[in-house]
Scaffold this motif. Structure first.
Motif, mmCIF file in Angstrom:
data_model
loop_
_atom_site.group_PDB
_atom_site.id
_atom_site.type_symbol
_atom_site.label_atom_id
_atom_site.label_comp_id
_atom_site.label_asym_id
_atom_site.label_seq_id
_atom_site.Cartn_x
_atom_site.Cartn_y
_atom_site.Cartn_z
ATOM 1 N N GLY A 41 0.781 -1.223 0.193
ATOM 2 C CA GLY A 41 -0.032 -0.022 -0.033
ATOM 3 C C GLY A 41 0.973 1.351 0.021
ATOM 4 N N VAL A 42 2.110 1.267 0.792
ATOM 5 C CA VAL A 42 2.754 2.380 1.038
ATOM 6 C C VAL A 42 3.581 2.647 -0.556
ATOM 7 N N MET A 43 4.016 1.481 -0.812
ATOM 8 C CA MET A 43 4.727 1.602 -2.260
ATOM 9 C C MET A 43 3.837 2.176 -3.099
ATOM 10 N N ILE A 44 2.505 1.471 -3.254
ATOM 11 C CA ILE A 44 1.781 1.969 -4.320
ATOM 12 C C ILE A 44 1.447 3.544 -4.459
ATOM 13 N N VAL A 45 1.323 4.042 -2.974
ATOM 14 C CA VAL A 45 0.943 5.556 -2.961
ATOM 15 C C VAL A 45 2.336 6.274 -3.661
ATOM 16 N N CYS A 46 3.438 5.671 -3.445
ATOM 17 C CA CYS A 46 4.762 6.049 -3.742
ATOM 18 C C CYS A 46 5.090 6.233 -5.387
ATOM 19 N N ALA A 47 4.352 4.922 -5.629
ATOM 20 C CA ALA A 47 4.422 4.524 -7.150
ATOM 21 C C ALA A 47 3.688 5.922 -7.905
ATOM 22 N N ILE A 48 2.378 6.029 -7.437
ATOM 23 C CA ILE A 48 1.284 7.019 -7.985
ATOM 24 C C ILE A 48 1.878 8.184 -8.054
ATOM 25 N N LEU A 49 2.679 8.925 -6.857
ATOM 26 C CA LEU A 49 3.118 10.117 -6.660
ATOM 27 C C LEU A 49 4.142 10.283 -7.693
ATOM 28 N N LEU A 50 5.144 9.203 -7.823
ATOM 29 C CA LEU A 50 6.055 9.344 -8.781
ATOM 30 C C LEU A 50 5.864 9.385 -10.249
ATOM 31 N N ILE A 51 4.692 8.427 -10.503
ATOM 32 C CA ILE A 51 4.232 8.551 -11.913
ATOM 33 C C ILE A 51 3.539 9.891 -12.306
ATOM 34 N N ALA A 52 3.031 10.433 -11.328
ATOM 35 C CA ALA A 52 2.460 11.879 -11.657
ATOM 36 C C ALA A 52 3.661 12.712 -11.435
ATOM 37 N N THR A 53 4.513 12.704 -10.884
ATOM 38 C CA THR A 53 5.869 13.774 -11.062
ATOM 39 C C THR A 53 6.416 13.520 -12.469
ATOM 40 N N THR A 54 6.559 12.159 -12.953
ATOM 41 C CA THR A 54 7.188 11.891 -14.174
ATOM 42 C C THR A 54 6.346 12.547 -15.251
ATOM 43 N N ILE A 55 5.112 12.320 -15.437
ATOM 44 C CA ILE A 55 4.218 12.696 -16.382
ATOM 45 C C ILE A 55 4.373 14.474 -16.375
ATOM 46 N N LEU A 79 -2.918 1.666 -12.129
ATOM 47 C CA LEU A 79 -2.332 2.821 -11.128
ATOM 48 C C LEU A 79 -1.903 3.969 -12.328
ATOM 49 N N ALA A 80 -1.121 3.407 -13.392
ATOM 50 C CA ALA A 80 -0.481 4.543 -14.203
ATOM 51 C C ALA A 80 -1.476 5.446 -14.730
ATOM 52 N N GLY A 81 -2.560 4.522 -15.455
ATOM 53 C CA GLY A 81 -3.677 5.098 -16.184
ATOM 54 C C GLY A 81 -4.333 6.175 -15.456
ATOM 55 N N THR A 82 -4.652 5.944 -14.396
ATOM 56 C CA THR A 82 -5.524 6.956 -13.617
ATOM 57 C C THR A 82 -4.447 8.137 -13.004
ATOM 58 N N SER A 83 -3.286 7.792 -12.483
ATOM 59 C CA SER A 83 -2.562 8.776 -12.074
ATOM 60 C C SER A 83 -2.069 9.741 -13.113
ATOM 61 N N SER A 84 -1.660 9.368 -14.215
ATOM 62 C CA SER A 84 -1.307 9.928 -15.290
ATOM 63 C C SER A 84 -2.607 10.887 -15.855
ATOM 64 N N LEU A 85 -3.703 10.334 -16.192
ATOM 65 C CA LEU A 85 -4.909 11.232 -16.300
ATOM 66 C C LEU A 85 -5.044 12.323 -15.448
ATOM 67 N N LEU A 86 -5.330 11.972 -14.386
ATOM 68 C CA LEU A 86 -5.269 13.196 -13.114
ATOM 69 C C LEU A 86 -4.276 14.131 -13.118
ATOM 70 N N THR A 87 -3.107 13.740 -13.563
ATOM 71 C CA THR A 87 -2.030 14.673 -13.378
ATOM 72 C C THR A 87 -2.204 15.584 -14.874
ATOM 73 N N LEU A 88 -2.455 15.111 -15.800
ATOM 74 C CA LEU A 88 -2.678 15.555 -17.190
ATOM 75 C C LEU A 88 -3.793 16.564 -17.024
ATOM 76 N N ARG A 89 -4.603 16.461 -16.424
ATOM 77 C CA ARG A 89 -6.001 17.222 -16.257
ATOM 78 C C ARG A 89 -5.407 18.509 -15.887
ATOM 79 N N ARG A 90 -4.556 18.434 -14.847
ATOM 80 C CA ARG A 90 -3.948 19.686 -14.025
ATOM 81 C C ARG A 90 -2.798 20.402 -14.969
ATOM 82 N N TYR A 91 -2.098 19.504 -15.582
ATOM 83 C CA TYR A 91 -0.889 20.292 -15.986
ATOM 84 C C TYR A 91 -0.745 20.200 -17.458
ATOM 85 N N LEU A 92 -1.675 19.702 -18.114
ATOM 86 C CA LEU A 92 -1.596 19.696 -19.648
ATOM 87 C C LEU A 92 -3.022 20.393 -20.268
ATOM 88 N N ARG A 93 -3.178 21.752 -20.654
ATOM 89 C CA ARG A 93 -4.350 22.296 -21.005
ATOM 90 C C ARG A 93 -4.482 21.809 -22.374
#
Lengths: 264, 304
Positions: B187-201, B289-303
């Motif tokens: 669980g902890v590592m997955i949170v980590c992965a989600i944040l890292l994917i978001a940062t990468t995107i 994991l990757a799909g949802t976190s990148s979708l959410l990130t893009l919504r904020r950072y890629l107009r």
């Protein structure tokens, strides 16, 4: 082609509106200059046409469509009908001239054969034959702007918006660019160009729409950069409006220079 | 053309962002390995439960050829002894505690044994004769094991009476605790992965803002603009999930199959092939994991 009906755009509730009840119509195939000092609302005008921003009130029509009524997934289609050119060219530095122009076709899913056919044609129109494989940094500023224009018109948009396209170029190069824009206009594309460049406006003798503080203060066909209204009256009005006389001096200087060039 | 273009964009994005992509791969790899480890523990528990565990509580084993228990001095259980036991089970004194019971013959015992120990070499050296027949008893109250034990231990033909639950319950609770720990770490590592994917995107979107800006202006669709970014994260996560699946397979093959099964030949272990059943689940989880976190990130950072 572009129609503004009572359009007001407010960015900040406490400041004056960027555009204040603008009514304006630009017809198909027209060439119009948008002039005015920085902050007069020229860029806001262009952004509203592109639906980059929403008008606070009033309606913006582009090609007969009210842009406020275009759903977000159809905005790309609106933008395919509008080419845009900027002062800073915005080319992709690692792509060749050909690839930069082709990029605009690739991203909307044009086939490779159509791209191979169209891009050289457009490059010829803007006068860049034989430079297909150069990188942007190997070109002069004028040539880079020609690439940007080629990219803007390669998908045959009905409208070309140019935001100070000659702002970074010397007068001779600028005139070259104007030749290209004029040629595109002759082919039926509506061109709207925001500019500070009085030489160009005076040379072209096209429609001039002057904005000041978000209001259209002048809309003349075949006009000059500065109004025909006597200079004394105008400078007083400038002072009243913004308290900034230098812009008036700048304009006057530019005209003097231009007159000098004409004699040479 | 459009597909080729999207693929080329993904390739350049992955190259440009290599170090971030490698870290996404590693983080998803570690987190999904922990998820998979929890899954493996559960599979192992199921394997050890065998055929009877969830159905009955008590087994009464009858004497067979090789029995050495004192009650079996007279040789294998005879059909009469077997009938007597059945009668005893049906007698009112015992029946009041019994829900139901089944008789497992030597052949059935062999069948169930083969299923449970299918991954173990021991299966080849066992014949039906060596396995005892048994009565499998389901108690009304599992705590009343003693009643059965008292009544049957001393009967002729009975080798032993075993309370299976008592035998395995403690081991299973330890394994359940271990899988809980694995899930928590995951669980902890997955949170980590989600944040890292978001940062990468985000980084990727920033480094390609010129391209995306131009794509927007010339009227590229939202999908063409965003898909390369989303796929970038998904590809990294899938690679991580594949590595995790490979690691679980290696643990099952080399550790369970190669070491533990030799040390504990009488325990049933899961096979490497069974761990591969977890792979689709892990890859699916990675994609999600990757799909949802990148979708959410893009919504904020890629107009768009």
């Amino acid at each position: 082609m572009i129609r503004f009906e009572n359009v007001t755009k407010v960015y900040d509730q406490n400041a004056r509106p960027a555009l204040d009840s603008i009514n304006l119509e630009i017809d198909r195939g027209e060439f119009a200059f948008l002039v005015g000092a920085s902050g007069s609302g020229k860029s806001t005008f262009l952004r509203l046409v592109l639906k980059e921003d929403r008008a606070s009130s009033g309606a913006v029509y582009v090609a007969g469509q009210n842009v406020a009524k275009i759903s977000s997934w159809r905005v790309p289609r609106l933008r395919r009908g509008i080419g845009v050119v900027f002062q800073d060219f915005r080319l992709l530095p690692q792509k060749t001239v050909f690839a930069n122009v082709a990029f605009a076709m690739q991203v909307i899913g044009r086939s490779r054969s159509v791209i191979r056919e169209t891009v050289p044609e457009v490059l010829k129109t803007v006068g860049l034959e034989g430079k297909e494989n150069r990188l942007p940094h190997e070109l002069s500023g004028g040539e880079q702007q020609r690439v940007a224009i080629a990219r803007a018109v390669v998908n045959r948009p009905g409208i070309l918006l140019a935001d100070e396209p000659t702002g970074n170029l010397d007068p001779t190069t600028s005139m070259g660019i104007m030749g290209v824009l004029d040629k595109i206009n002759q082919n039926g594309t509506t061109v709207v160009m925001a500019t500070h460049d009085d030489d160009i406006v005076n040379e072209m003798r096209k429609r001039v729409v002057e904005l000041r503080n978000g209001v259209v203060i002048r809309d003349e066909a075949r006009a000059l950069y500065t109004s025909m209204i006597p200079v004394v009256g105008q400078s007083r009005r400038l002072r009243d409006a913004s308290g900034r006389e230098p812009s008036d001096f700048g304009a006057a200087n530019g005209e003097a220079q231009h007159a000098g060039e004409g004699k040479l | 053309m459009r597909l080729a273009f999207v693929l080329a964009e993904i390739g350049s994005g992955l190259r440009r962002n290599l170090s971030m992509v490698v870290s996404v791969i590693l983080v998803t790899f570690v987190s999904l390995t922990f998820v998979g480890a929890a899954g493996m523990l559960q599979l192992q528990i199921n394997q050890m439960k065998g055929y009877w565990y969830d159905k009955v509580q008590v087994a009464v084993f009858l004497c067979s050829d090789g029995s050495t228990a004192p009650g079996c001095a007279s040789g294998p259980a005879t059909p009469e002894q077997q009938a007597n036991l059945r009668k005893l089970l049906q007698s009112p004194a015992v029946a009041q505690y019994v829900n139901d019971f089944q008789f497992e013959s030597k052949d059935e015992a062999y069948k169930h044994f083969k299923e449970q120990f299918s991954n173990s070499p021991i299966v080849d050296s066992v014949t039906p004769d060596q396995l005892p027949a048994s009565f499998r008893i389901n108690l009304k109250d599992p705590e009343k094991y003693e009643v059965i034990s008292e009544n049957f231990s001393s009967q002729a033909g009975v080798e032993s009476v075993i309370d299976q639950r008592q035998l395995l319950e403690r081991l299973f609770s330890a394994m359940n605790a271990a899988s809980l720990v694995a899930v928590s770490v995951a669980g902890v590592m997955i949170v980590c992965a989600i944040l890292l994917i978001a940062t990468t995107i985000r980084l990727s979107a920033f480094s390609r803002r010129r391209e995306t800006g131009i794509m927007r202006l010339v009227g590229a669709s939202k999908m063409v603009i965003q898909l390369p970014f989303i796929l970038e994260g998904v590809i990294a996560a899938v690679i991580g999930a594949a590595l995790a699946s490979g690691t679980l397979w290696a643990v099952a093959h080399f550790f369970l199959g190669g070491v533990l099964s030799k040390q504990y030949p009488d325990t049933a272990f899961i096979s490497p092939a069974q761990t591969l059943l977890l792979a689709p689940a892990l890859i699916g989880l990675g994609v999600l994991l990757a799909g949802t976190s990148s979708l959410l990130t893009l919504r904020r950072y890629l107009r768009v």
